[in-house]
Scaffold this motif. Structure first.
Motif, short mmCIF file in Angstrom:
data_model
loop_
_atom_site.label_atom_id
_atom_site.label_comp_id
_atom_site.label_asym_id
_atom_site.label_seq_id
_atom_site.Cartn_x
_atom_site.Cartn_y
_atom_site.Cartn_z
N CYS A 33 2.13 -5.69 16.53
CA CYS A 33 3.26 -6.14 15.94
C CYS A 33 4.52 -5.33 16.17
CB CYS A 33 2.89 -5.68 14.41
SG CYS A 33 1.32 -6.35 13.52
N ILE A 34 4.60 -4.39 16.57
CA ILE A 34 5.97 -3.79 17.09
C ILE A 34 6.36 -4.46 18.05
CG2 ILE A 34 6.87 -1.70 17.83
CD1 ILE A 34 5.01 0.11 16.46
N LEU A 94 11.33 4.85 1.04
CA LEU A 94 10.18 4.78 1.96
C LEU A 94 10.49 5.40 3.29
CD1 LEU A 94 6.89 4.35 2.23
CD2 LEU A 94 7.64 2.11 3.04
N GLY A 95 11.66 4.71 3.71
CA GLY A 95 12.14 5.15 5.12
C GLY A 95 12.35 6.52 5.29
N GLN A 96 13.18 7.02 3.99
CA GLN A 96 13.45 8.48 4.07
C GLN A 96 12.29 9.40 4.16
OE1 GLN A 96 16.01 7.98 0.61
NE2 GLN A 96 17.36 9.47 1.77
N TYR A 97 10.99 9.09 3.35
CA TYR A 97 9.92 9.65 3.34
C TYR A 97 9.19 9.53 4.82
CZ TYR A 97 5.12 11.40 1.82
OH TYR A 97 4.01 12.26 2.06
N ALA A 98 9.30 8.43 5.39
CA ALA A 98 8.71 8.30 6.59
C ALA A 98 9.45 9.01 7.92
CB ALA A 98 8.63 7.06 7.25
N PHE A 99 10.86 8.88 7.65
CA PHE A 99 11.73 9.42 9.05
C PHE A 99 12.55 10.82 8.50
CE2 PHE A 99 11.46 4.87 9.38
CZ PHE A 99 10.40 4.80 10.40
N GLY A 100 12.55 11.04 7.31
CA GLY A 100 13.49 12.22 7.03
C GLY A 100 14.68 11.71 6.08
N PHE A 137 8.07 -5.08 12.39
CA PHE A 137 7.72 -3.93 13.14
C PHE A 137 8.02 -2.62 12.26
CE2 PHE A 137 11.52 -4.50 15.48
CZ PHE A 137 12.03 -3.16 15.42
N LEU A 138 9.14 -2.45 11.29
CA LEU A 138 9.61 -1.18 10.86
C LEU A 138 8.44 -1.07 9.71
CD1 LEU A 138 11.50 0.63 10.44
CD2 LEU A 138 12.82 -0.50 8.77
N PRO A 139 7.88 -1.88 9.06
CA PRO A 139 6.31 -1.24 8.40
C PRO A 139 5.55 -0.59 9.06
CG PRO A 139 7.22 -3.43 7.49
CD PRO A 139 7.93 -3.21 8.73
N CYS A 140 5.16 -1.37 10.32
CA CYS A 140 4.19 -0.62 11.35
C CYS A 140 4.70 0.71 11.68
CB CYS A 140 3.94 -1.73 12.50
SG CYS A 140 3.28 -3.22 11.98
N ILE A 141 5.86 0.80 12.11
CA ILE A 141 6.20 2.08 12.33
C ILE A 141 6.05 3.39 11.49
CG2 ILE A 141 8.51 3.44 13.17
CD1 ILE A 141 9.36 1.01 14.70
N MET A 142 6.60 2.64 10.14
CA MET A 142 6.33 3.68 9.11
C MET A 142 4.92 3.99 8.95
SD MET A 142 9.25 2.64 6.50
CE MET A 142 8.91 1.07 6.09
N TRP A 143 4.07 2.98 8.94
CA TRP A 143 2.75 3.30 8.76
C TRP A 143 1.93 4.18 9.71
CZ3 TRP A 143 -0.62 1.11 5.00
CH2 TRP A 143 -2.07 1.23 4.92
N GLU A 202 0.73 -1.17 0.09
CA GLU A 202 -0.09 -0.22 -0.01
C GLU A 202 0.70 1.21 0.04
OE1 GLU A 202 -3.43 0.55 0.21
OE2 GLU A 202 -3.59 -1.52 -0.59
N MET A 203 2.01 1.24 0.84
CA MET A 203 2.72 2.46 0.91
C MET A 203 3.49 2.57 -0.22
SD MET A 203 3.92 2.73 4.77
CE MET A 203 4.65 0.90 4.91
N HIS A 204 3.78 1.81 -1.34
CA HIS A 204 4.67 1.91 -2.64
C HIS A 204 4.26 3.35 -3.14
CE1 HIS A 204 6.99 0.59 -6.02
NE2 HIS A 204 6.17 0.97 -6.53
N GLU A 205 2.94 3.55 -3.47
CA GLU A 205 2.25 4.52 -4.11
C GLU A 205 1.55 5.54 -3.31
OE1 GLU A 205 2.39 3.20 -8.85
OE2 GLU A 205 1.13 2.06 -7.54
N MET A 206 1.90 5.56 -2.25
CA MET A 206 1.14 6.65 -1.03
C MET A 206 1.24 8.04 -1.56
SD MET A 206 3.36 6.87 2.15
CE MET A 206 2.94 5.19 2.84
N VAL A 207 2.04 8.31 -2.49
CA VAL A 207 2.35 9.86 -2.63
C VAL A 207 1.79 9.88 -4.15
CG1 VAL A 207 3.73 11.73 -3.41
CG2 VAL A 207 4.06 10.40 -1.12
N PRO A 208 0.90 10.55 -4.61
CA PRO A 208 0.51 10.53 -6.06
C PRO A 208 1.55 10.99 -7.04
CG PRO A 208 -1.21 11.68 -4.81
CD PRO A 208 -0.01 11.16 -3.86
#
Length: 443
Positions: A413-414, A102-108, A388-394, A86-92
């Motif tokens: 899950c975390i 994806l990690g950079q988008y979530a955490f900087g 748990f990393l996908p859950c944290i990013m979610w 789901e997060m692969h294309e979360m940004v239009p």
């Protein structure tokens, strides 16, 4: 005016250069994959060396905890895999083709790299090392089974034989180019898993079978339990390459890639269940706590069937190695081309990939401790990126309402993932030490 034109020219040149580099890098060079490519890539990435160690894990966990952990892990990892898709294309208009993006988008920009890249590299390199060990051991088992009177050959040489295949296959340019290898690997995983539990049923429950914990001390039982958690975590790997696999699927605003990708994931996880649960439960039922860390080692007859199963394992881990190596190749080649300004040439790719294969071969020869490797890397590396990393990013990106079902599910899950990462490396490290003391390097 000239300044504006110069800037425009620079922008055009940089855009053209980026497009050329993206067209050369293994993850982004091809986007015409079908949904069933996703299915067998995910089967190959998930079902691997870990399935053969599940009966051994069951022996350390016991019936109740073992079944509960197997089922819970299947559910949790399917859920976190859905999150990744789901997060692969979360940004239009944008695709996160790599885990670290994806990690950079979530955490900087910087923190995302520091969090994701080390973990992903550890997972992928560790998986390649374990596949080297598994491939070498399976080749040796095949040799010893079909030629029991032949002179004994060191495991080292079989690992080198297995590695020689990758000195060739590693030069396939991208994910789509290894689709045939991956398909064969997925078919083999289903085949040798079926042989493993089918041959176990044929062998029948052993006369002296015992299901109690094998360790003689309470501390030994606890450490073995921790180690088994890592074995299970390793078996449910595969998330580390899911975005890279999805990146090969075409996508449009009307038909985003997540629909095709999820279809493939569902098929893959049905295959995963069919492989894992029969092997784990039947293998433990037949051999009890005397089962080896690779169930095919426990099976001796019929010789032709066990020999064939080991060849199937070899073919599968060949594909598994390629699936996990491709993102590593992408990272190395990206750094060399974009940061160090190397030209994207075949010579560069030839050198980089041969060095990587040689490195993983050397480590596999140095540390051929299959069970300990599974437990240690399963908890230390795979649990974070899978559980748990996908859950944290979610939670960081979608920010579900506090105390909602989504909020509670992700935190559950975390917590499960944190338990794995804390406990299983302890048991795995102890197992590696014990194996190192008993292993005869020159036998």
């Amino acid at each position: 005016m000239c300044y504006d034109e110069t800037n425009t020219q620079i922008d055009e040149r940089l855009a053209k250069q980026k497009k050329a580099i993206d067209g050369w890098l293994p993850i982004t060079s091809s986007r015409n994959a079908k949904w069933w490519y996703s299915a067998f890539h995910n089967v190959t990435a998930t079902v691997g060396a870990g399935v053969l160690g599940l009966p051994y894990a069951m022996a350390q966990l016991g019936w109740g905890p073992g079944v509960a952990i197997l089922v819970l892990s299947w559910v949790i990892t399917l859920y976190t895999l859905w999150q990744m898709v789901e997060m692969h294309e979360m940004v239009p208009g944008r695709r996160f083709d790599r885990y670290h993006e994806l990690g950079q988008y979530a955490f900087g920009e910087k923190l995302g790299l520091y969090i994701v890249v080390p973990q992903q590299l550890i997972v992928e390199v560790a998986a390649c090392i374990v596949f080297m060990v598994t491939g070498g051991k399976s080749l040796k088992k095949f040799h010893d089974t079909v030629c029991s009177t032949c002179k004994d050959i060191k495991l080292t040489y079989f690992i080198m034989i297995f590695a020689s295949v990758h000195f060739v296959l590693s030069h396939l340019p991208n994910f789509n180019s290894i689709s045939g290898v991956s398909l064969a690997a997925a078919a083999m995983s289903l085949s040798y898993s079926t042989i493993a539990w089918g041959a176990s049923i044929h062998k029948g429950v052993q006369a002296d079978v015992q299901y109690g914990y094998k360790a003689e001390t309470a501390s030994g039982t606890v450490f073995n339990f921790f180690s088994a958690l890592g074995d299970v975590a390793f078996a449910y790997a595969g998330h580390n390459v899911v975005l890279e696999i999805q990146a090969t699927i075409p996508s449009t605003p009307e038909k985003p890639s997540k629909g095709l990708m999820w279809r493939g994931v569902v098929v893959a996880y049905i295959v995963v269940a069919f492989c894992y649960f029969p092997v784990a439960l039947i293998g433990y039922r037949i051999f009890g706590n005397s089962v080896e860390d690779n169930i095919l080692i426990s099976l001796e007859k019929p010789a032709w069937l066990i020999g064939m199963a080991n060849i199937f394992v070899v073919i599968h881990v060949i594909g598994g190695y390629q699936i996990y190596a491709m993102p590593v190749f992408d990272m190395m080649e990206t750094v060399l081309v974009t940061k160090l300004n190397f030209s994207p040439t075949r010579l560069l790719r030839f050198v980089v990939r041969n060095v990587y294969v040689g490195f993983t071969m050397f480590i596999a020869i140095t540390f051929p401790f299959f069970g300990g490797l599974l437990a240690f890397f399963g908890g230390f590396a795979l649990a974070p990126t899978t559980y748990f990393l996908p859950c944290i990013m979610w939670l960081a990106i979608y920010k579900p309402r506090k105390y909602s079902l989504s909020w509670w599910t992700n935190w559950f899950c975390i917590i499960c993932g944190l338990c794995l990462i804390i406990l299983s490396p302890i048991g795995g490290l102890r197992q590696i030490i014990l194996s190192a003391k008993t292993y005869e390097f020159y036998s």
